[in-house]
Design a protein around this motif. Structure first.
Motif, PDB file in Angstrom:
ATOM      1  N   LYS A 128       0.824  -1.210   0.000  1.00 55.63           N
ATOM      2  CA  LYS A 128       0.000   0.000   0.000  1.00 55.63           C
ATOM      3  C   LYS A 128       0.860   1.264   0.000  1.00 55.63           C
ATOM      4  N   GLU A 129       2.076   1.166   0.524  1.00 51.37           N
ATOM      5  CA  GLU A 129       2.934   2.349   0.561  1.00 51.37           C
ATOM      6  C   GLU A 129       3.472   2.699  -0.829  1.00 51.37           C
ATOM      7  N   ILE A 130       3.592   1.719  -1.716  1.00 54.42           N
ATOM      8  CA  ILE A 130       3.990   2.029  -3.095  1.00 54.42           C
ATOM      9  C   ILE A 130       2.902   2.849  -3.779  1.00 54.42           C
ATOM     10  N   ILE A 131       1.649   2.430  -3.609  1.00 50.06           N
ATOM     11  CA  ILE A 131       0.540   3.184  -4.197  1.00 50.06           C
ATOM     12  C   ILE A 131       0.480   4.590  -3.603  1.00 50.06           C
ATOM     13  N   ALA A 132       0.656   4.675  -2.284  1.00 55.65           N
ATOM     14  CA  ALA A 132       0.652   5.993  -1.637  1.00 55.65           C
ATOM     15  C   ALA A 132       1.767   6.871  -2.188  1.00 55.65           C
ATOM     16  N   MET A 133       2.949   6.275  -2.443  1.00 55.84           N
ATOM     17  CA  MET A 133       4.066   7.067  -2.961  1.00 55.84           C
ATOM     18  C   MET A 133       3.760   7.612  -4.350  1.00 55.84           C
ATOM     19  N   MET A 134       3.059   6.822  -5.172  1.00 58.06           N
ATOM     20  CA  MET A 134       2.667   7.326  -6.483  1.00 58.06           C
ATOM     21  C   MET A 134       1.783   8.565  -6.345  1.00 58.06           C
ATOM     22  N   ASN A 135       0.912   8.561  -5.373  1.00 57.68           N
ATOM     23  CA  ASN A 135       0.038   9.723  -5.163  1.00 57.68           C
ATOM     24  C   ASN A 135       0.820  10.928  -4.652  1.00 57.68           C
ATOM     25  N   TYR A 136       1.781  10.696  -3.754  1.00 57.11           N
ATOM     26  CA  TYR A 136       2.647  11.797  -3.331  1.00 57.11           C
ATOM     27  C   TYR A 136       3.408  12.360  -4.533  1.00 57.11           C
ATOM     28  N   ALA A 137       3.905  11.458  -5.377  1.00 57.44           N
ATOM     29  CA  ALA A 137       4.709  11.886  -6.522  1.00 57.44           C
ATOM     30  C   ALA A 137       3.904  12.750  -7.479  1.00 57.44           C
ATOM     31  N   LYS A 138       2.622  12.446  -7.653  1.00 58.33           N
ATOM     32  CA  LYS A 138       1.783  13.264  -8.528  1.00 58.33           C
ATOM     33  C   LYS A 138       1.728  14.706  -8.028  1.00 58.33           C
ATOM     34  N   GLN A 139       1.739  14.892  -6.713  1.00 55.58           N
ATOM     35  CA  GLN A 139       1.698  16.244  -6.156  1.00 55.58           C
ATOM     36  C   GLN A 139       2.963  17.037  -6.495  1.00 55.58           C
ATOM     37  N   TRP A 140       4.094  16.316  -6.647  1.00 56.67           N
ATOM     38  CA  TRP A 140       5.364  16.976  -6.902  1.00 56.67           C
ATOM     39  C   TRP A 140       5.777  16.895  -8.369  1.00 56.67           C
ATOM     40  N   GLN A 141       4.877  16.450  -9.223  1.00 57.54           N
ATOM     41  CA  GLN A 141       5.190  16.289 -10.633  1.00 57.54           C
ATOM     42  C   GLN A 141       5.702  17.597 -11.224  1.00 57.54           C
ATOM     43  N   HIS A 197      17.944  19.316  -7.954  1.00 55.38           N
ATOM     44  CA  HIS A 197      16.821  19.322  -7.005  1.00 55.38           C
ATOM     45  C   HIS A 197      15.839  18.205  -7.355  1.00 55.38           C
ATOM     46  N   TRP A 198      15.720  17.226  -6.455  1.00 55.02           N
ATOM     47  CA  TRP A 198      14.974  16.008  -6.748  1.00 55.02           C
ATOM     48  C   TRP A 198      14.014  15.645  -5.617  1.00 55.02           C
ATOM     49  N   PRO A 199      12.709  15.504  -5.907  1.00 55.33           N
ATOM     50  CA  PRO A 199      11.794  14.929  -4.924  1.00 55.33           C
ATOM     51  C   PRO A 199      12.233  13.493  -4.617  1.00 55.33           C
ATOM     52  N   ASP A 200      12.194  13.126  -3.336  1.00 60.28           N
ATOM     53  CA  ASP A 200      12.790  11.875  -2.869  1.00 60.28           C
ATOM     54  C   ASP A 200      11.708  10.921  -2.371  1.00 60.28           C
ATOM     55  N   CYS A 201      11.632   9.755  -3.017  1.00 61.79           N
ATOM     56  CA  CYS A 201      10.663   8.727  -2.596  1.00 61.79           C
ATOM     57  C   CYS A 201      11.127   7.930  -1.380  1.00 61.79           C
ATOM     58  N   ASP A 202      12.311   8.157  -0.873  1.00 63.69           N
ATOM     59  CA  ASP A 202      12.897   7.469   0.273  1.00 63.69           C
ATOM     60  C   ASP A 202      13.663   6.222  -0.169  1.00 63.69           C
ATOM     61  N   MET A 203      14.250   5.527   0.808  1.00 59.57           N
ATOM     62  CA  MET A 203      15.169   4.442   0.521  1.00 59.57           C
ATOM     63  C   MET A 203      14.485   3.249  -0.137  1.00 59.57           C
ATOM     64  N   LEU A 204      15.306   2.437  -0.793  1.00 61.02           N
ATOM     65  CA  LEU A 204      14.833   1.227  -1.456  1.00 61.02           C
ATOM     66  C   LEU A 204      14.718   0.086  -0.450  1.00 61.02           C
ATOM     67  N   GLN A 205      13.522  -0.474  -0.355  1.00 62.56           N
ATOM     68  CA  GLN A 205      13.288  -1.586   0.567  1.00 62.56           C
ATOM     69  C   GLN A 205      13.613  -2.904  -0.149  1.00 62.56           C
ATOM     70  N   VAL A 206      14.879  -3.094  -0.383  1.00 65.13           N
ATOM     71  CA  VAL A 206      15.386  -4.241  -1.128  1.00 65.13           C
ATOM     72  C   VAL A 206      16.426  -4.950  -0.274  1.00 65.13           C
ATOM     73  N   GLY A 207      16.371  -6.280  -0.213  1.00 62.23           N
ATOM     74  CA  GLY A 207      17.385  -7.035   0.492  1.00 62.23           C
ATOM     75  C   GLY A 207      17.086  -7.223   1.966  1.00 62.23           C
ATOM     76  N   LYS A 208      18.156  -7.408   2.777  1.00 66.62           N
ATOM     77  CA  LYS A 208      18.033  -7.715   4.200  1.00 66.62           C
ATOM     78  C   LYS A 208      17.815  -6.426   5.002  1.00 66.62           C
ATOM     79  N   LEU A 209      16.684  -6.382   5.726  1.00 67.01           N
ATOM     80  CA  LEU A 209      16.269  -5.192   6.474  1.00 67.01           C
ATOM     81  C   LEU A 209      16.231  -5.479   7.975  1.00 67.01           C
TER      82      LEU A 209
END
Length: 450
Positions: free
Chosen positions: A267-280, A287-299
């Protein structure tokens, strides 16, 4: 028109923005080690990046979250705190110099012993051909205010004279904000950046500054960077950064968080897409809008959220995660402990065609999005080609299609699957594909002249 836009894009990138002309690519220690990363773990990730990822453009190694803190046994994982003694002093005492500037805790970073700071670790990272970064909290340590430490470069000014004791982080009690109207406040920030420059730091992530949006302090950090004699990327967090301050943040920060911490939940991926639309339209060289870190691998090997685990995203969701971050041109900061990467994790980070979408495109744009699907595009710099990302947001396989005319492509269109690194063939007018649940397709589209 596209060629004119490309020229302007390139002109901007060489005429004013020396930091982060492209979205930064790197690793950050927070998602796997929380507040307790150790020097050997930083070095292990740097070594992995140098051996496996550097050739694809990955370069930043960032030490996050409370490197001055000793993480005593009674500290709360993910939410460290200090206690005050009867005389008002603080325990545990953060490693700090005589000017109220935090230093690396030697129990975590042995090479910093005898006030060497992060210079030895920075030297090691640079010896691998990489760049070094650190996380800091906004403001000035409360213990510096209690101790009335001197402010370097401001005669007669002490920490208690520049702190705004009403300005506090809501989730950690180590710092006070700075009253930037007070003499000595800018000098304190200047002294911080002078220290970081002496450590050869290339990147700072300033926390507790974007929400609420501390305009004067953001300007203060930018001014200190400009005066320190070293190019340093300025990242600010957490989000949501106010969209109303878009013009300001583009001027004073190189990257800013659009949302709060992102974790491995679909659900957070979908939410991030909506945040990104606001900063389109806000992203560009420097200067780059930041979606935050990649949740890949060992956490979460040592906190901060949930048990130690590999990312809870499915393989399809992981690919969608990377695809969206790239089509949007977000900075890419790997969050997992890279020496424990699985082959599929590496495959997500080592595809030069996919990474090129993040690094060499113009104007990411949402063409369509509802509860079932999303379509994003960007233009390939220096050409008339278009990157197309198709997303199936449903819980079962579904067809997603796109009309070429709507994205400025005419006639026959050659499509290339960037994840598979192969051409799919030539199509006319439109293209559709059945995509797995929560899956995606990343394409490069080229018009073919008759």
């Amino acid at each position: 028109m596209k060629r004119l836009l490309t020229f302007l894009f390139c002109f901007i990138s060489i005429s004013g923005f020396t930091q982060a002309s492209k979205p930064p690519l790197g690793w950050n220690s927070y998602n796997c080690f929380g507040s307790a990363v150790h020097e050997d773990e930083v070095k292990a990730n740097a070594g992995y990046m140098a051996q496996h990822l550097k050739q694809y453009g990955w370069q930043y190694i960032v030490v996050d979250f409370l490197w001055a803190y000793d993480n005593p046994p009674y500290s709360k994982i993910g939410n460290p705190f200090q206690e005050r003694l009867y005389d008002g002093s603080y325990i545990p005492w953060l490693a700090m110099d005589e000017y109220g500037r935090l230093m690396p805790q030697a129990t975590k970073f042995p090479s910093s012993f005898q006030n060497k700071g992060f210079k030895p670790l920075s030297d090691y990272v640079h010896s691998l051909g990489l760049k070094f970064g650190i996380h800091i909290m906004r403001g000035i340590p409360r213990q510096a205010v209690w101790a009335k430490t001197k402010v370097l470069g401001a005669d007669g000014i002490t920490a208690d004279m520049i702190a705004d004791t009403t300005s506090k982080c809501e989730w950690m009690n180590h710092m006070y904000g700075l009253d930037m109207n007070k003499k000595g406040a800018q000098e304190y920030l200047n002294s911080l950046l002078q220290l970081y420059a002496s450590w050869d730091v290339d990147f700072i992530k300033v926390d507790d500054i974007s929400r609420p949006y501390h305009k004067a302090e953001i300007e203060g950090y930018k001014k200190a960077i400009d005066n320190c004699g070293r190019p340093i990327v300025l990242s600010i967090s957490p989000g949501a950064t106010p969209v109303a301050d878009a013009a300001h943040v583009k001027q004073f920060a190189n990257m800013w968080r659009m949302a709060d911490d992102f974790w491995d939940n679909w659900k957070e991926i979908i939410a991030m897409m909506n945040y990104a639309k606001q900063w389109q339209g806000a992203g560009g060289p420097g200067h780059w809008p930041d979606c935050d870190m990649l949740q890949v691998g060992k956490l979460s090997k040592r906190g901060p959220v949930g048990p130690e685990r590999y990312s809870r995203f499915t393989d399809e969701e992981l690919k969608t995660h990377i695809t969206f971050w790239c089509i949007y041109q977000s900075p890419l900061m790997m969050g997992g402990n890279m020496p424990e990467n699985r082959p599929y994790d590496d495959s997500l980070l080592m595809n030069e065609e996919v990474l090129s979408v993040d690094q060499n495109a113009l104007y990411p744009q949402c063409i369509f999005m509802d509860s079932t699907k999303a379509i994003w595009v960007s233009h390939v710099a220096g050409s008339n080609d278009v990157n197309i990302a198709l997303f199936n947001l449903k819980d079962e396989p579904a067809a997603v299609s796109i009309d070429f005319a709507g994205i400025g492509l005419k006639g026959n269109v050659l499509l290339r699957d960037l994840w598979q690194r192969k051409d799919l063939g030539t199509f006319k007018n439109k293209f559709g594909y059945t995509i797995n649940a929560h899956g995606s397709l990343l394409l490069r589209a080229s018009s073919i002249k008759k």
